[in-house]
Design a protein around this motif. Structure first.
Motif, PDB file in Angstrom:
ATOM      1  N   LYS A 185       7.308  -1.587   7.074  1.00  0.00           N
ATOM      2  CA  LYS A 185       8.277  -0.333   7.152  1.00  0.00           C
ATOM      3  C   LYS A 185       9.397  -1.412   7.360  1.00  0.00           C
ATOM      4  CE  LYS A 185       7.832   3.837   9.947  1.00  0.00           C
ATOM      5  NZ  LYS A 185       7.030   3.980  11.057  1.00  0.00           N
ATOM      6  N   THR A 230      14.681   0.534   7.495  1.00  0.00           N
ATOM      7  CA  THR A 230      13.212   0.876   6.950  1.00  0.00           C
ATOM      8  C   THR A 230      14.035   1.837   5.732  1.00  0.00           C
ATOM      9  OG1 THR A 230      11.872   1.934   6.927  1.00  0.00           O
ATOM     10  CG2 THR A 230      13.247   3.328   8.336  1.00  0.00           C
ATOM     11  N   GLY A 231      13.267   1.889   4.863  1.00  0.00           N
ATOM     12  CA  GLY A 231      13.541   2.739   3.245  1.00  0.00           C
ATOM     13  C   GLY A 231      12.845   3.935   3.408  1.00  0.00           C
ATOM     14  N   VAL A 232      13.491   5.330   2.749  1.00  0.00           N
ATOM     15  CA  VAL A 232      13.289   6.522   3.490  1.00  0.00           C
ATOM     16  C   VAL A 232      13.573   7.266   1.966  1.00  0.00           C
ATOM     17  CG1 VAL A 232      13.378   7.046   5.841  1.00  0.00           C
ATOM     18  CG2 VAL A 232      15.480   7.343   3.872  1.00  0.00           C
TER      19      VAL A 232
END
Ligand code: SF4
Lengths: 408, 162
Positions: free
Chosen positions: A225, A138-140
């Motif tokens: 997500k 997932t991207g953060v």
């Protein structure tokens, strides 16, 4: 206790107490297997890492730093940020991918950094692409990345899961891109916000890795997500009695080539309904559709043809490996002979940092994943999203064209 | 931790590309980011928000890219906190991580210029102009703790980790 979804399983395995059953809604601290950061977001992460007192990354072998968003550097400020990344990678012993190697997500897949069941974070929203490898990815943002670099951990809210059943199989002129655009239309741009998506069906069962990557890549365009194209070779599966928030069904037998209209990814329609739209520029590339399979598809239609006058075709292969392959196979020659202009493998065109910025009022047909206002560097341009096949057909006629019209 | 300011209101689906365009994100100078905040949507945003305003929006605020430059640009431009009907996941998290409070509530009950007050972690947002209290979706406990420390950087500095 009912069964678990893929997201629940992977997060439980990585939690501080892996024996304790996990369900959607729980908040967990998890250890991470892999971190990826690129030149648009890593400098800020490095700064935050240092500000929080970080001196040594928890495990440099579990991380990679990649230059892809603005490479080769278009001006000095970016060049200096990239040099700071090189320096940091060298000091810390973090694997480093120099500019020109390609788009981060393609590199991560090609270099086989990941295993099914892994937990990965990237400072890029399309990190969800690795769901095609059975990875909870997932991207953060940069600060989450910095905290993970420092502690080897992050916190997660376990997402609920939407199950998408893809019924039947694809007809002529349709591809994975059309499937995911259609899905975005059904789920909506925020319909999977905070959630995971699992895709099922006979088409997914047989889909190639390239096709599955296209599907997983765009789950974030519905807010998700993470997402998983659930085929037999994925390496991880949900329990048969897993609990889903909702189920959606999409009839692939009835699917037509699709486009997303400006400026929303879920404003989709069949190509036939946008067929009068004149285009000025087309972009073939990105982590969504810049692989060899995509370039081959386009070349098949463009072989021996010329792009229409008044149209520019920009091609950015997703990686050096893809580009070399396209050269060996003659695919690149076909695209260039047809009138295409080739850009260094990477992100610049897709994200509007440099290369191929459209003029005011121009219409762009793009194989990437996002058509927000301003996305390609000009907020007065209009971006349509489509498959490589539709792009190839459209550059020949100069207007958005159903590829089935040209494929007899 | 009480925050109070005037509402500056926008619509639905404001993407991070609109909050700050990709071409302006490549810098570590937060002032440069703030100068371009929301410019494609409203060139007078900087003026409207300066002196401490509350950014109010509809559904799915901050959709798109994971760029943390988006909340940073807003915070530096003078945004005290953001109230929206819903937020995109990554933006929500990034905002909290850099110490910018996010409030999920029914923003139809807020007009441009209304004075809003929010006590971080509370389940109510006060609209002082309209003498109304709006219910707020509760934040997970960890997020409240992070916000109270001013973001993840000071949080980790203090606790040495999670
Ligand atoms: S190709 Fe486009 S969408 Fe993919 S990582 Fe690069 S900028 Fe992001």
């Amino acid at each position: 206790m009912h069964g678990q979804t893929i997201a629940e399983k992977i997060l439980q395995k990585h939690s501080m107490d892996p024996g304790k059953p996990v369900k959607a809604g729980d908040i967990l601290f998890c250890s991470v297997d892999f971190l990826m950061s690129h030149d648009a977001t890593a400098p800020m992460a490095i700064r935050a890492f240092e500000n929080m007192g970080g001196t040594k990354v928890f495990d440099p072998s579990k991380m990679v730093l990649i230059l892809d968003h603005a490479t080769p550097a278009p001006y000095e400020r970016i060049a200096n940020l990239q040099s700071m990344m090189r320096e940091f990678a060298r000091e810390q012993g973090i694997p480093f991918i120099e500019g020109g190697e390609g788009v981060c997500h393609q590199i991560v897949v090609e270099k086989e950094y990941l295993r099914p069941g892994d937990l990965a974070l990237g400072t890029d929203s399309h990190t969800c692409t690795y769901g095609a490898l059975g990875v909870f990815a997932t991207g953060v943002g940069s600060t989450d990345m910095a905290a993970a670099m420092y502690t080897g951990k992050s916190w997660f809210k376990v997402p609920e899961t939407i199950r998408v059943n893809l019924k039947g199989t694809l007809g002529k002129g349709c591809s994975a891109k059309d499937v995911i655009l259609k899905t975005a239309g059904v789920i909506g741009a925020d319909g999977a916000n905070y959630r995971s998506i699992e895709f099922y069906g006979e088409w997914i069962d047989r889909a190639s890795l390239s096709e599955r990557l296209t599907i997983a890549n765009m789950v974030v365009e519905m807010g998700a997500k993470c997402g998983f194209p659930c085929c037999p070779g994925l390496g991880i599966s949900a329990d048969a009695d897993a609990r889903y928030l909702m189920e959606a069904e999409i009839d692939l037998d009835a699917l037509e080539p699709m486009v997303a209209r400006p400026h929303a990814v879920d404003d989709v329609c069949p190509v036939s309904e946008a067929a009068d739209v004149v285009i000025h520029q087309a972009f073939l590339g990105s982590c969504t559709n810049g692989r060899i399979e995509d370039l081959r598809e386009a070349a098949r239609i463009l072989k021996g043809k010329k792009i229409a006058e008044g149209v520019r075709l920009i091609i950015a292969p997703a990686s050096r490996q893809v580009m070399l392959r396209a050269m060996e196979e003659g695919v690149l020659a076909t695209l260039i002979e047809a009138g295409g202009a080739v850009f260094t493998p990477g992100c610049g065109v897709c994200v509007g940092t440099h290369g191929g910025v459209p003029a005011d009022g121009e219409v762009v047909l793009s194989s990437s994943n996002r058509n927000f206002k301003g996305r390609m560097g000009n907020n007065k341009a209009l971006i349509y999203l489509a498959s490589p096949l539709t792009i190839a057909a459209s550059v020949i006629t100069g207007r958005i064209t159903d590829p089935r019209e040209l494929e007899e | 931790m009480k925050l109070q300011g005037h509402a500056v209101k926008y619509g639905d689906n404001i993407s991070t590309d609109l909050i700050i365009a990709g071409k302006h994100t490549k810098t570590l100078n937060v002032r440069d980011l703030a100068d371009h905040a929301m410019e494609d949507l409203d060139p007078s945003f900087g003026e409207k928000i300066s002196g401490g305003g509350v950014l109010v929006a509809g559904t799915y605020f901050g959709c798109g890219s994971s760029r943390e430059q988006a909340p940073v640009a807003l915070k530096e431009a003078g945004v005290l906190f953001i109230a929206a009907k819903t937020f995109s996941r990554i933006f929500y998290r990034n905002a909290v991580n850099i110490g910018l409070a996010v409030v999920e509530c029914d923003t139809d009950a807020i007009d441009e210029g209304d004075i809003l007050e929010y006590d971080v972690g509370s389940d109510m947002l006060k609209n002082m102009t309209r003498y109304r209290e709006l219910a707020v979706t509760p934040l997970p406990e960890i997020m409240v703790e992070i916000l109270k420390e001013g973001g993840v950087v000071p949080y980790i500095k203090k606790h040495g980790g999670f």
